[in-house]
Design a protein around this motif. Structure first.
Motif, PDB file in Angstrom:
ATOM      1  N   PRO A   1       0.813  -1.225   0.000  1.00 30.07           N
ATOM      2  CA  PRO A   1       0.000   0.000   0.000  1.00 30.07           C
ATOM      3  C   PRO A   1       0.843   1.270   0.000  1.00 30.07           C
ATOM      4  CG  PRO A   1      -0.882  -1.589   1.565  1.00 30.07           C
ATOM      5  CD  PRO A   1       0.457  -2.112   1.135  1.00 30.07           C
ATOM      6  N   SER A   2       1.922   1.289   0.793  1.00 21.34           N
ATOM      7  CA  SER A   2       2.772   2.483   0.869  1.00 21.34           C
ATOM      8  C   SER A   2       3.534   2.728  -0.422  1.00 21.34           C
ATOM      9  CB  SER A   2       3.765   2.353   2.034  1.00 21.34           C
ATOM     10  OG  SER A   2       3.083   2.324   3.273  1.00 21.34           O
ATOM     11  N   LEU A   3       3.681   1.669  -1.218  1.00 17.62           N
ATOM     12  CA  LEU A   3       4.356   1.800  -2.509  1.00 17.62           C
ATOM     13  C   LEU A   3       3.382   2.114  -3.636  1.00 17.62           C
ATOM     14  CD1 LEU A   3       6.737  -1.266  -2.135  1.00 17.62           C
ATOM     15  CD2 LEU A   3       7.480   1.119  -2.316  1.00 17.62           C
ATOM     16  N   GLY A   4       2.109   2.173  -3.320  1.00 19.46           N
ATOM     17  CA  GLY A   4       1.097   2.431  -4.339  1.00 19.46           C
ATOM     18  C   GLY A   4       0.859   1.251  -5.253  1.00 19.46           C
ATOM     19  N   LEU A   5       1.241   0.038  -4.784  1.00 14.88           N
ATOM     20  CA  LEU A   5       1.107  -1.156  -5.619  1.00 14.88           C
ATOM     21  C   LEU A   5      -0.132  -1.980  -5.279  1.00 14.88           C
ATOM     22  CD1 LEU A   5       4.833  -2.339  -5.688  1.00 14.88           C
ATOM     23  CD2 LEU A   5       3.600  -1.015  -7.421  1.00 14.88           C
ATOM     24  N   ALA A   6      -0.870  -1.546  -4.281  1.00 13.15           N
ATOM     25  CA  ALA A   6      -2.093  -2.256  -3.909  1.00 13.15           C
ATOM     26  C   ALA A   6      -3.122  -1.247  -3.403  1.00 13.15           C
ATOM     27  CB  ALA A   6      -1.802  -3.298  -2.838  1.00 13.15           C
ATOM     28  N   LYS A   7      -4.371  -1.470  -3.767  1.00 17.58           N
ATOM     29  CA  LYS A   7      -5.449  -0.594  -3.319  1.00 17.58           C
ATOM     30  C   LYS A   7      -6.023  -1.053  -1.977  1.00 17.58           C
ATOM     31  CE  LYS A   7      -6.754   0.732  -8.018  1.00 17.58           C
ATOM     32  NZ  LYS A   7      -7.829   0.780  -9.039  1.00 17.58           N
ATOM     33  N   PHE A   8      -5.516  -2.148  -1.450  1.00 16.19           N
ATOM     34  CA  PHE A   8      -5.968  -2.662  -0.166  1.00 16.19           C
ATOM     35  C   PHE A   8      -4.803  -2.646   0.825  1.00 16.19           C
ATOM     36  CE2 PHE A   8      -4.280  -6.154  -2.665  1.00 16.19           C
ATOM     37  CZ  PHE A   8      -3.427  -6.789  -1.776  1.00 16.19           C
ATOM     38  N   ASP A   9      -5.112  -2.784   2.093  1.00 13.65           N
ATOM     39  CA  ASP A   9      -4.072  -2.968   3.099  1.00 13.65           C
ATOM     40  C   ASP A   9      -4.516  -4.057   4.071  1.00 13.65           C
ATOM     41  OD1 ASP A   9      -5.897  -1.838   4.873  1.00 13.65           O
ATOM     42  OD2 ASP A   9      -4.857   0.086   4.986  1.00 13.65           O
ATOM     43  N   HIS A  10      -3.776  -4.246   5.139  1.00 16.28           N
ATOM     44  CA  HIS A  10      -4.053  -5.352   6.059  1.00 16.28           C
ATOM     45  C   HIS A  10      -5.409  -5.241   6.737  1.00 16.28           C
ATOM     46  CE1 HIS A  10      -2.459  -2.165   8.622  1.00 16.28           C
ATOM     47  NE2 HIS A  10      -2.975  -2.784   9.663  1.00 16.28           N
ATOM     48  N   THR A  11      -5.964  -4.024   6.803  1.00 12.10           N
ATOM     49  CA  THR A  11      -7.259  -3.850   7.470  1.00 12.10           C
ATOM     50  C   THR A  11      -8.419  -4.404   6.645  1.00 12.10           C
ATOM     51  OG1 THR A  11      -7.609  -1.618   6.555  1.00 12.10           O
ATOM     52  CG2 THR A  11      -6.401  -1.788   8.640  1.00 12.10           C
ATOM     53  N   ARG A  12      -8.166  -4.807   5.407  1.00 17.99           N
ATOM     54  CA  ARG A  12      -9.210  -5.401   4.571  1.00 17.99           C
ATOM     55  C   ARG A  12      -9.330  -6.910   4.791  1.00 17.99           C
ATOM     56  NH1 ARG A  12     -10.442  -2.737  -0.117  1.00 17.99           N
ATOM     57  NH2 ARG A  12     -11.949  -4.426  -0.415  1.00 17.99           N
ATOM     58  N   PHE A  13      -8.537  -7.426   5.724  1.00 22.59           N
ATOM     59  CA  PHE A  13      -8.592  -8.854   6.056  1.00 22.59           C
ATOM     60  C   PHE A  13      -9.064  -9.053   7.488  1.00 22.59           C
ATOM     61  CE2 PHE A  13      -5.436  -8.814   2.636  1.00 22.59           C
ATOM     62  CZ  PHE A  13      -5.812  -9.928   1.879  1.00 22.59           C
ATOM     63  N   GLU A  14      -9.662 -10.197   7.731  1.00 22.52           N
ATOM     64  CA  GLU A  14      -9.948 -10.655   9.090  1.00 22.52           C
ATOM     65  C   GLU A  14      -8.809 -11.597   9.470  1.00 22.52           C
ATOM     66  OE1 GLU A  14     -12.263  -9.744  11.059  1.00 22.52           O
ATOM     67  OE2 GLU A  14     -13.850  -8.891   9.802  1.00 22.52           O
ATOM     68  N   PRO A  15      -7.909 -11.177  10.364  1.00 25.26           N
ATOM     69  CA  PRO A  15      -6.797 -12.060  10.731  1.00 25.26           C
ATOM     70  C   PRO A  15      -7.288 -13.291  11.477  1.00 25.26           C
ATOM     71  CG  PRO A  15      -6.856 -10.141  12.167  1.00 25.26           C
ATOM     72  CD  PRO A  15      -7.875  -9.894  11.089  1.00 25.26           C
ATOM     73  N   ILE A  16      -6.662 -14.412  11.209  1.00 27.16           N
ATOM     74  CA  ILE A  16      -6.995 -15.672  11.884  1.00 27.16           C
ATOM     75  C   ILE A  16      -5.828 -16.114  12.757  1.00 27.16           C
ATOM     76  CG2 ILE A  16      -7.531 -18.120  11.536  1.00 27.16           C
ATOM     77  CD1 ILE A  16      -8.881 -17.192   8.857  1.00 27.16           C
ATOM     78  N   ALA A  17      -4.642 -16.226  12.164  1.00 29.71           N
ATOM     79  CA  ALA A  17      -3.456 -16.589  12.940  1.00 29.71           C
ATOM     80  C   ALA A  17      -2.203 -16.398  12.105  1.00 29.71           C
ATOM     81  CB  ALA A  17      -3.532 -18.040  13.412  1.00 29.71           C
ATOM     82  N   ARG A  18      -1.148 -15.894  12.738  1.00 28.09           N
ATOM     83  CA  ARG A  18       0.164 -15.914  12.097  1.00 28.09           C
ATOM     84  C   ARG A  18       0.802 -17.259  12.409  1.00 28.09           C
ATOM     85  NH1 ARG A  18       5.071 -12.015  13.849  1.00 28.09           N
ATOM     86  NH2 ARG A  18       5.419 -13.749  15.308  1.00 28.09           N
ATOM     87  N   LEU A  19       1.446 -17.845  11.408  1.00 27.88           N
ATOM     88  CA  LEU A  19       1.973 -19.197  11.556  1.00 27.88           C
ATOM     89  C   LEU A  19       3.491 -19.281  11.479  1.00 27.88           C
ATOM     90  CD1 LEU A  19      -0.637 -20.909   9.209  1.00 27.88           C
ATOM     91  CD2 LEU A  19      -0.632 -20.980  11.712  1.00 27.88           C
ATOM     92  N   ASN A  20       4.116 -18.280  10.857  1.00 31.19           N
ATOM     93  CA  ASN A  20       5.536 -18.414  10.551  1.00 31.19           C
ATOM     94  C   ASN A  20       6.194 -17.047  10.417  1.00 31.19           C
ATOM     95  OD1 ASN A  20       6.879 -18.044   7.544  1.00 31.19           O
ATOM     96  ND2 ASN A  20       8.049 -19.460   8.808  1.00 31.19           N
ATOM     97  N   ALA A  21       7.493 -16.991  10.688  1.00 32.33           N
ATOM     98  CA  ALA A  21       8.287 -15.784  10.435  1.00 32.33           C
ATOM     99  C   ALA A  21       9.726 -16.217  10.164  1.00 32.33           C
ATOM    100  CB  ALA A  21       8.238 -14.833  11.620  1.00 32.33           C
ATOM    101  N   ASP A  22      10.366 -15.558   9.199  1.00 31.05           N
ATOM    102  CA  ASP A  22      11.743 -15.896   8.815  1.00 31.05           C
ATOM    103  C   ASP A  22      12.522 -14.631   8.472  1.00 31.05           C
ATOM    104  OD1 ASP A  22      11.766 -18.870   8.744  1.00 31.05           O
ATOM    105  OD2 ASP A  22      10.208 -18.572   7.246  1.00 31.05           O
ATOM    106  N   PRO A  23      13.803 -14.581   8.823  1.00 32.79           N
ATOM    107  CA  PRO A  23      14.622 -13.428   8.459  1.00 32.79           C
ATOM    108  C   PRO A  23      15.046 -13.491   6.993  1.00 32.79           C
ATOM    109  CG  PRO A  23      15.971 -15.057   9.552  1.00 32.79           C
ATOM    110  CD  PRO A  23      14.554 -15.567   9.618  1.00 32.79           C
ATOM    111  N   ALA A  24      15.399 -12.339   6.455  1.00 31.03           N
ATOM    112  CA  ALA A  24      15.961 -12.296   5.105  1.00 31.03           C
ATOM    113  C   ALA A  24      17.440 -12.689   5.181  1.00 31.03           C
ATOM    114  CB  ALA A  24      15.823 -10.896   4.520  1.00 31.03           C
ATOM    115  N   ALA A  25      17.993 -13.065   4.037  1.00 28.48           N
ATOM    116  CA  ALA A  25      19.402 -13.460   3.983  1.00 28.48           C
ATOM    117  C   ALA A  25      19.973 -13.151   2.607  1.00 28.48           C
ATOM    118  CB  ALA A  25      19.552 -14.953   4.296  1.00 28.48           C
TER     119      ALA A  25
END
Length: 343
Positions: free
Chosen positions: A125-149
């Motif tokens: 959204p901040s890049l102007g590449l999507a007309k939606f943001d995270h508030t357009r979803f109903e969150p259920i659960a985060r399952l995973n997170a990984d660092p970049a390399a």
């Protein structure tokens, strides 16, 4: 990945009993607040007690073969023991996840089309590449997170992160650094690296991590910014090598790889993945899915599958997941504005 049900695992009827308890609790709460029968019928559709009565489509906004795809298929497999209907995985890659996520945002909010949303929902959204943001979803659960390399071919002339960055500085703007798509977390983490050390890369976007890895293997790019999980098979096979991980602590699966912090670069960025429904999905349906996601996250088969795929376990229930997305939305928005990033 087939799994055997242990004696402690709930059957579909037992799972339904747990959901019925949630339903009765919600019903007593609403009735205690004096909500009319008409309003109750609106808040809790009769069909919610039978949810799911048909397969649930799980949209994966990334290419087959990458970390998001692996996580989604693992979740769908383990969830077979947790719901009376299966998840059907459907890959919709492109535009750093915007294509797949946009499809879910605009779909009917009945719980039968979900998304494995990715961290890019807080960057696009901040890049102007999507007309939606995270508030357009109903969150259920985060399952995973990984660092970049930062990963390079095994035969590359650089054996340390410092050697790679020194070479990139001498050839400003010419070192080809691939990522999982314009505006992706991996693209922005590379820009964050530029900002920290004063280097300039030639950023090469792909339609997901999997095709970016193929490009690196083929020698079409010099290096790659994705998670360790997405290059792990080729690292173990001796074709690629990871020079550094954007984390504060080393990863157990890559214990020999130094963190950026160890190399005196204060940068810890990465991706995450979680389950979400379109905004407006009935609360009863979200309750069913939250319970199922929690059950899956506790299942040894799920944890073992993450370990085998070198994916980090990082479960958050819906409220905490929503808060984490808001924090990322604010952070990446600031990073994008500070660096004047335009795609």
């Amino acid at each position: 990945m087939a799994t055997e049900r242990t004696c402690n695992e709930p059957t579909a009827p037992e799972f339904r009993q747990e959901i019925d308890v949630v339903a009765r609790t919600r019903r007593r709460l609403i009735q205690g607040l004096g909500v009319s029968a008409c309003a109750w019928a609106w808040a809790w559709p009769a069909s919610a007690n039978d949810y799911p009565s048909k397969p649930i489509e799980l949209i994966v906004p990334a290419s087959a073969g990458g970390g998001t795809d692996a996580l989604s298929r693992l979740f769908a497999e383990v969830a077979k023991n947790r719901l009376p209907q299966p998840f059907v995985v459907n890959n919709k890659p492109g535009a750093s996840g915007a294509i797949g996520m946009s499809e879910v945002v605009s779909s009917r909010a009945d719980g039968y089309k979900l998304c494995m949303i990715i961290a890019e929902v807080t960057t696009l959204p901040s890049l102007g590449l999507a007309k939606f943001d995270h508030t357009r979803f109903e969150p259920i659960a985060r399952l995973n997170a990984d660092p970049a390399a930062i990963t390079v071919r095994a035969d590359a002339p650089w054996n340390t992160l410092e050697e790679f960055l020194d070479a990139a500085k001498k050839q400003a703007g010419t070192t080809k650094l691939g990522n999982a798509g314009s505006g992706s977390v991996y693209h922005l983490s590379a820009i964050g690296l530029e900002d920290k050390v004063g280097v300039k890369f030639n950023h090469i976007p792909y339609s997901g991590a999997a095709p970016a890895v193929v490009a690196l293997l083929g020698g079409h790019i010099d290096a790659l910014d994705v998670s360790p999980a997405e290059v792990a098979p080729h690292v173990k096979g001796g074709k690629l090598k990871i020079l550094g991980i954007m984390a504060t602590e080393r990863l157990a699966a890559f214990a020999s790889v130094p963190t950026f912090k160890e190399r005196h670069i204060d940068l810890a960025l990465g991706t995450w993945r979680g389950l979400a429904a379109p905004k407006g999905a009935p609360g009863a349906v979200i309750d069913v899915l939250r319970t199922a996601a929690r059950r899956v996250s506790e299942d040894p088969a799920f944890r073992n599958g993450l370990d085998k795929s070198n994916l980090g376990f990082a479960y958050l229930d819906a409220p905490e997941f929503a808060q984490a997305m808001q924090r990322d939305h604010e952070y990446f928005g600031q990073l994008i504005r500070k660096n004047g990033i335009k795609i």
